[in-house]
Design a protein around this motif. Structure first.
Motif, PDB file in Angstrom:
ATOM      1  N   SER A  67      17.166 -17.985   8.074  1.00 25.35           N
ATOM      2  CA  SER A  67      16.960 -17.079   9.542  1.00 25.35           C
ATOM      3  C   SER A  67      16.367 -18.044  10.654  1.00 25.35           C
ATOM      4  N   HIS A  68      16.287 -19.426  10.372  1.00 26.20           N
ATOM      5  CA  HIS A  68      15.864 -20.201  11.430  1.00 26.20           C
ATOM      6  C   HIS A  68      16.273 -21.594  11.268  1.00 26.20           C
ATOM      7  N   ALA A  69      17.060 -21.917  12.342  1.00 24.22           N
ATOM      8  CA  ALA A  69      17.720 -23.562  12.104  1.00 24.22           C
ATOM      9  C   ALA A  69      18.145 -23.685  13.494  1.00 24.22           C
ATOM     10  N   HIS A  70      17.826 -24.976  13.713  1.00 31.39           N
ATOM     11  CA  HIS A  70      18.328 -25.624  15.162  1.00 31.39           C
ATOM     12  C   HIS A  70      19.579 -26.691  14.734  1.00 31.39           C
ATOM     13  N   LEU A  71      20.574 -26.294  14.712  1.00 27.61           N
ATOM     14  CA  LEU A  71      21.736 -27.295  14.349  1.00 27.61           C
ATOM     15  C   LEU A  71      22.471 -27.902  15.588  1.00 27.61           C
ATOM     16  N   ILE A 131      21.464 -19.986  13.974  1.00 32.73           N
ATOM     17  CA  ILE A 131      21.502 -21.098  14.734  1.00 32.73           C
ATOM     18  C   ILE A 131      20.884 -20.972  16.168  1.00 32.73           C
ATOM     19  N   LYS A 132      20.104 -21.569  16.539  1.00 38.70           N
ATOM     20  CA  LYS A 132      19.528 -21.504  18.028  1.00 38.70           C
ATOM     21  C   LYS A 132      20.081 -22.696  18.745  1.00 38.70           C
ATOM     22  N   SER A 133      20.059 -22.449  20.140  1.00 33.07           N
ATOM     23  CA  SER A 133      20.205 -23.367  21.149  1.00 33.07           C
ATOM     24  C   SER A 133      18.924 -23.952  21.288  1.00 33.07           C
ATOM     25  N   ASP A 247       7.779 -16.738  13.771  1.00 38.07           N
ATOM     26  CA  ASP A 247       8.278 -17.582  12.863  1.00 38.07           C
ATOM     27  C   ASP A 247       7.327 -18.862  12.889  1.00 38.07           C
ATOM     28  N   HIS A 248       6.851 -19.163  11.816  1.00 31.77           N
ATOM     29  CA  HIS A 248       5.886 -20.466  11.485  1.00 31.77           C
ATOM     30  C   HIS A 248       4.439 -19.781  10.910  1.00 31.77           C
ATOM     31  N   CYS A 249       3.835 -19.166  11.637  1.00 34.21           N
ATOM     32  CA  CYS A 249       2.408 -18.316  11.133  1.00 34.21           C
ATOM     33  C   CYS A 249       1.560 -18.972  10.447  1.00 34.21           C
TER      34      CYS A 249
HETATM   35 ZN   LIG Z   1      11.937 -23.715  14.823  1.00 35.74          ZN
END
Ligand SMILES: [Zn+2]
Length: 394
Positions: A67-71, A131-133, A247-249
């Motif tokens: 649920s968390h990726a920067h591709l 996928i994030k921008s 996210d991270h926490c």
């Molecule tokens: Zn990130």
């Protein structure tokens, strides 16, 4: 209608209702029709099907939900990694290096990177990937990043507020105005979510609230990067805004943990803000890991994701994150596998993935192992021997 039977499963993780949290069934079979799970039950009672996959007594589990990726980026930062391993601290400043390379890349170069990483993840069992921008940071470059991301995933996230780009370094308020205005307008048609890197050196809580609220106003769901490098107000902002996930926490106060736990009622209902932990980032920045045990013991819903990106966590491997979570974050193997499948689905507010129960999307992973325990017990070993996505063997 073509039906596929995955049969002779020694250990089936369903994440459905059962005596254990993973809803495990033994000597089981799964019938797949039209991309969905149509039936789950004992192998001995399995219905007939046109095609059959014999799992050979191995373990089968839902495909991983990352649920968390920067591709969407260009270039790599291997030299920065090497310098960090030689003792330099991680500050997040290297993001601007990737922004420069990404702006200079062609659409096809960006597309090739997304496809390469998506394929890499799929071979490691990831059947859903957000996928994030966030490496374009101009109106045109954010819009094209999301357009390219949307070719590969429906879970796309606008992260124009990743860092303040160099050309706005001395006027961050103007950049926030750009993000909330023309950049959001160009990004929103290709995005499902909005995200902000709420951290010292990135965006403060007032800027983060303004940006996330603008996104909500045009129908985007909220998620954010918070409390990675130090304590801060990000987690509580996320809960306040009803974020699907923070996210991270990594650095949490007692009040942060209480706020996250308070989003779940005693009967399990309530709009949950999931705590998504990204141990690949702590691994790759040689930083202390988040305390998953503390969150789980408080009743917080925990997800695991890769944070795949060229700077702070260049891994696409959910099995690697599971192994880290068990070894370094005091999660049990069962908790880590749940967090990497059903937990990721909750972080994306999805109930059709991360589970193998009738009606769910037929995303299955067959392991070259008799139990899900081997994902943590045998780290670094390619245990994923078959992936079925949307009912289609890959
Ligand atoms: Zn990130």
């Amino acid at each position: 209608m073509s039906a596929l039977l995955v049969d002779n499963i020694g250990e089936l993780v369903t994440n459905g209702v059962g005596e254990d949290p993973l809803g495990i069934r033994r000597k089981a079979a799964v019938l797949v029709e039209e991309g969905r799970v149509a039936w789950v039950g004992p192998s001995a009672y399995a219905p007939a099907a046109d095609r059959r996959i014999d799992a050979g007594g191995a373990a089968v589990l839902p495909g991983f939900v990352d649920s968390h990726a920067h591709l969407v980026f260009a270039g790599d930062r291997a030299a920065e990694f090497a310098a960090r391993m030689a003792g330099e601290p991680y500050t997040g400043g290297g993001i601007r290096t990737t922004v420069g390379a990404t702006r200079a890349a062609t659409d096809d170069e960006l597309r090739a990177t997304v496809r390469r990483l998506r394929g890499e993840a799929l071979r490691q069992g990831t059947t859903t990937m957000e996928i994030k921008s966030g490496y374009g940071l101009s109106v045109a470059d954010e819009a094209r990043s999301l357009r390219i991301a949307a070719e590969t995933s429906t879970e796309t996230t606008f992260l124009g507020a990743h860092v303040v780009p160099a050309e706005y370094a001395d006027r961050p308020d103007d950049y926030v105005g750009l993000v909330c205005g023309p950049m959001l307008a160009a990004a929103a048609p290709h995005a499902k979510w909005i995200d902000v890197f709420c951290e010292r050196g990135a965006f403060d809580v007032d800027h983060a609230r303004a940006i996330l609220s603008c996104g909500q106003a045009v129908g985007l769901g909220v998620r954010l990067h918070a409390n990675q490098l130090g304590p801060g107000p990000g987690v509580q902002l996320g809960v306040e805004l009803g974020a699907a996930s923070v996210d991270h926490c990594t650095h949490l106060s007692d009040a942060d943990v209480e706020a996250l736990a308070g989003t779940v009622h005693d009967d399990g209902s309530g709009t949950r803000t999931v705590a998504t932990l990204l141990p690949g980032a702590e691994f790759s920045t040689r930083s202390p890991y988040p305390d998953a045990r503390r969150l789980l013991d408080a009743g917080v819903t925990v997800a695991l994701a890769t944070d795949c990106n060229p700077g702070s966590s260049y891994t696409s491997s959910m099995p690697f994150c599971i192994a880290l979570a068990v070894r370094e974050m005091r999660m049990t193997p069962a908790e880590a596998v749940w967090a990497a499948t059903a937990g990721g689905a909750r972080a994306l507010r999805r109930d059709d993935i991360g589970v193998l129960t009738p009606g769910a999307r037929a995303d299955l992973v067959v392991l070259d192992a008799p139990s899900y325990l081997h994902l943590a017990y045998r780290p670094g070993v390619p245990l994923i021997c078959q992936v079925i996505r949307n009912g289609v063997p890959q």
